[in-house]
Design an enzyme around this catalytic site. Structure first.
Site, mmCIF file in Angstrom:
data_model
loop_
_atom_site.group_PDB
_atom_site.id
_atom_site.type_symbol
_atom_site.label_atom_id
_atom_site.label_comp_id
_atom_site.label_asym_id
_atom_site.label_seq_id
_atom_site.Cartn_x
_atom_site.Cartn_y
_atom_site.Cartn_z
ATOM 1 N N GLY A 172 -22.561 -1.573 12.033
ATOM 2 C CA GLY A 172 -22.701 -2.856 12.395
ATOM 3 C C GLY A 172 -22.908 -3.551 11.039
ATOM 4 C CG ASN A 227 -19.158 -2.138 0.905
ATOM 5 O OD1 ASN A 227 -20.015 -2.259 0.145
ATOM 6 N ND2 ASN A 227 -18.194 -1.454 0.984
ATOM 7 N N GLY A 229 -12.784 -3.662 6.801
ATOM 8 C CA GLY A 229 -13.703 -4.740 6.288
ATOM 9 C C GLY A 229 -12.857 -6.225 6.331
ATOM 10 C CG ASP A 230 -9.347 -6.427 4.069
ATOM 11 O OD1 ASP A 230 -10.289 -6.800 3.410
ATOM 12 O OD2 ASP A 230 -8.521 -5.528 3.497
ATOM 13 C CG ASP A 280 -1.865 -0.876 1.198
ATOM 14 O OD1 ASP A 280 -2.289 -1.701 0.068
ATOM 15 O OD2 ASP A 280 -2.693 -1.266 2.063
ATOM 16 C CB THR A 290 -19.916 -4.948 6.510
ATOM 17 O OG1 THR A 290 -19.396 -4.752 5.189
ATOM 18 C CG2 THR A 290 -19.354 -6.268 6.988
HETATM 19 O O1 RIB Z 1 -9.266 -3.551 1.954
HETATM 20 C C1 RIB Z 1 -8.075 -2.487 1.722
HETATM 21 C C2 RIB Z 1 -7.066 -3.101 1.222
HETATM 22 O O2 RIB Z 1 -7.497 -2.873 -0.254
HETATM 23 C C3 RIB Z 1 -5.527 -2.403 0.769
HETATM 24 O O3 RIB Z 1 -4.733 -2.859 1.856
HETATM 25 C C4 RIB Z 1 -5.363 -2.395 -0.252
HETATM 26 O O4 RIB Z 1 -4.008 -3.196 -0.792
HETATM 27 C C5 RIB Z 1 -6.560 -2.985 -1.214
HETATM 28 O O5 RIB Z 1 -6.534 -4.344 -1.444
#
Ligand code: RIB
Length: 298
Positions: free
Chosen positions: A213, A184, A239-240, A14, A208
């Site tokens: 929530g 989402n 979200g991850d 990133d 999401t």
């Molecule tokens: O969800 C966030 C991610 O989306 C970031 O880390 C970026 O690399 C993209 O994949």
């Protein structure tokens, strides 16, 4: 149930620029800060689950370059198994250019080596998928590879969580083979555009909504699990974190509502530090947070 989670997905560097104001087209502005930070939806979700105590295999590809080396080292240091994360020569490591402004982000992903996660690569890891409790998928590798992974998981009764991001039209077979979708609100709107919406697909969505929530359907009734409003430093990767934590919680056999509550808490903690992976919590941090919120632990 054990807590073996396999993630097949993207890994990016990133390139994060913080700015008070996003420039208009043709305009230059002076930004505040710049950093290169490990990311990629697949890698982020793998790290989130590993930090919470899951045994995580990551299947992915990086370029044979400095970013690839740094990202691989990072995955190792975060407790993710990298035996199936391989370098390729024909493409550079994936990158994501991220603009942070006004407590939100804008992201452009250039997939690079992530495109080398082909259906053949996925097929060669069938035994890894078969031996996992949960397979976590996103959409930053070729769609055919995601579809192949879900097909193999279905064959071996491995639960599939598909985070449909970045959103695109999905083949019906992929929709059929996923146990849960985690869009989402924006992704949900676009998810069912190509195909007539099937109730069975829709009913497997856990939607999401950030700090508000999540909403999902159980016994034909809509259930809401409220989130935890916090002051965000960086929402990238929230979200991850939700997806990684959801997967971990589901391996423990808790109810879907309880798993969502746990994942909401992990996501709320994650946004309080810089970087997609920077604020991802450990198990004890989520437990402490939930105790202060007056709930039970997972
Ligand atoms: O969800 C966030 C991610 O989306 C970031 O880390 C970026 O690399 C993209 O994949």
């Amino acid at each position: 149930m054990s807590n073996k989670i396999t993630v097949i997905g993207s890994i990016n560097m990133d390139l994060v620029t913080s700015t008070g104001r996003v420039p208009e087209q043709g305009e230059t502005v002076l930004g505040d800060d710049f950093a290169t930070i490990p990311g990629g939806k697949g890698a982020n979700q793998a790290v989130a689950a590993a930090k919470l105590g899951a045994e995580v295999e990551f299947i992915g590809r990086v370029g044979r370059d400095v970013f690839g080396e740094r990202l691989t080292e990072n995955m190792k240091s975060q407790g993710v198994s990298v035996r199936y994360l391989e370098p390729v020569t024909e493409k550079p490591t994936g990158t994501a250019s991220i603009l942070l402004s006004e407590q939100d982000n804008r992201i452009i992903v250039v997939p690079g080596a992530n495109l080398a996660v082909t259906p053949e690569v996925v097929e060669s890891h069938e035994n890894v998928i078969a031996g996992s409790d949960i397979l976590l998928l996103q959409l930053e590798i070729p769609l055919e590879s995601v579809a192949k992974a879900a097909e193999l998981a279905k064959k071996h009764h491995t639960t599939v969580i598909l985070n449909p991001a970045p959103v695109q039209e999905l083949p019906v077979s992929l929709m059929d083979n996923a146990d849960y979708f985690t869009p989402n609100e924006h992704e949900l709107e676009n998810l069912f555009q190509g195909e007539p919406e099937q109730p069975s697909h829709r009913s497997r969505c856990i939607i999401t909504m950030g700090a508000a929530g999540v909403v999902f359907t159980e016994n034909r009734k809509e259930k809401k699990v409220p989130g935890y409003p916090v002051d965000p430093v960086d929402t990238t990767g929230a979200g991850d974190t939700f997806n990684g934590a959801l997967a971990l919680a589901l391996t423990k056999g808790v109810s879907l509502a309880e798993a969502c509550r746990y994942a909401n808490a992990a996501a709320a903690l994650s946004v309080q530090k810089m970087g997609a992976q920077g604020g991802m919590p450990q198990q004890h941090e989520v437990d402490t947070f939930l105790e202060t919120q007056g709930g039970t632990n997972t």
